[in-house]
Enzyme design. Structure first.
Site, short mmCIF file in Angstrom:
data_model
loop_
_atom_site.label_atom_id
_atom_site.label_comp_id
_atom_site.label_asym_id
_atom_site.label_seq_id
_atom_site.Cartn_x
_atom_site.Cartn_y
_atom_site.Cartn_z
N SER A 38 60.24 -50.20 -50.42
CA SER A 38 60.62 -50.17 -51.84
C SER A 38 61.53 -51.35 -52.16
O SER A 38 62.02 -52.04 -51.27
CB SER A 38 61.34 -48.86 -52.18
N SER A 40 64.56 -51.40 -53.56
CA SER A 40 65.95 -51.04 -53.84
C SER A 40 66.96 -52.05 -53.30
O SER A 40 68.12 -52.05 -53.71
CB SER A 40 66.27 -49.65 -53.27
N SER A 175 68.12 -48.42 -57.63
CA SER A 175 68.39 -47.96 -56.27
C SER A 175 68.89 -46.52 -56.31
O SER A 175 69.84 -46.19 -57.02
CB SER A 175 69.45 -48.85 -55.61
#
Length: 217
Positions: A38, A40, A175
Site C-alpha cells: 500500500s 501509506s 495512512s
C-alpha cells in the site's frame, strides 16, 4: 555405480538441509524480506517495493524516533505493518494542523516540492515536506512526508506508556496508523527497514531500476 549415485543423493540432501537451516536462521535472527502492498509510506516506500528488514539492531539499541520499522499489527498480529516511529516511551505526542509536536515542542518542517501518484485507480496530488524528528541521543532525523489533505491533521495528546511506540505513515493523510488504533508494543516490532532490494511498478508493469538497492531513510 548404484552406490555412487546413492552417495550423491545423500550429499545433495545434506547440502539442501544445511541451506534450509541457514535460511531459517537468517530469517529468524538476522534479516527478513517484505513486500510493500500500500501507499501509506509514500514517498519513502512505494507500492511494489521489496525491502530487507534488519532484525539485529534492536538487540543492540532501543527503537528511536524516525526509524522505519516493521511490526505485527496490534488489531491482527498475523498481519505486518510498516510505519515510522514518531513517539517513544514517555513522550507526549500531538498533531496540530498537520505538524507533529513532541513533548510540547513542534518539529521543524521545510518545503520539499510537489508529488503525485496513482493507487488502485485513484490519483493523489500533494505537497512534500522535510520533517525533522528529534533523536533520543541528540540530533535530528530528516525525512520526507507527503501531505494530500487534512485527514489526521489534528489529534488528541498521546501519552506513550512504557514499552510502547507511536507509529505514523509518511503519507500522512492516507495512512491508517497509531492516530487511529493506538500504540505498538516493543515486543511486536520485528526490525528496522534498511534497503529496497527490488521494486515493481504495477501501473507500468515494469521494474523501477532507480530504486533497486536504495537505502531506506
Amino acid at each position: 555405480m548404484e552406490i555412487a549415485m546413492q552417495n550423491k543423493i545423500v550429499e545433495n540432501l545434506k547440502s539442501f538441509a544445511i541451506a534450509l537451516v541457514l535460511a531459517l536462521i537468517i530469517r529468524t535472527f538476522l534479516v527478513q524480506s517484505f513486500h510493500i502492498p500500500s501507499g501509506s509510506m509514500i514517498p519513502t516506500l512505494l507500492v511494489g517495493d521489496f525491502i530487507l528488514v534488519d532484525k539485529i539492531t534492536y538487540h543492540l539499541r532501543e527503537p528511536d524516533r524516525g526509524d522505519v520499522v516493521v511490526f505485527h499489527f496490534p488489531l491482527n498480529e498475523d498481519v505486518y505493518y510498516i510505519k515510522r516511529i514518531i513517539g517513544v516511551p514517555g513522550d507526549k505526542v500531538q498533531v496540530i494542523d498537520g505538524k507533529v509536536y513532541i513533548n510540547g515542542k513542534p518539529c521543524k518542517y521545510e518545503p520539499g516540492g510537489t508529488y503525485s501518484y496513482t493507487e488502485k485507480g485513484s490519483s493523489y496530488k500533494g505537497r512534500l515536506f522535510y520533517e525533522f524528528l528529534p533523536r533520543k541521543e541528540g540530533g535530528e532525523k530528516k525525512h520526507l512526508i507527503l501531505k494530500t489533505g487534512g485527514r489526521g491533521d489534528n489529534t488528541q495528546v498521546f501519552v506513550i506508556p512504557k514499552d510502547k511506540y507511536l507509529m505514523m505513515g509518511d503519507n500522512r493523510n492516507n495512512s491508517y496508523d497509531s492516530r487511529y488504533w493506538g500504540f505498538v508494543d516493543r515486543s511486536k516490532i520485528v526490525g528496522i527497514a534498511r534497503i529496497i532490494f527490488f521494486s515493481w511498478d504495477g501501473e507500468k508493469h515494469l521494474p523501477r531500476f532507480n530504486r533497486i538497492f536504495k537505502l531506506i531513510n
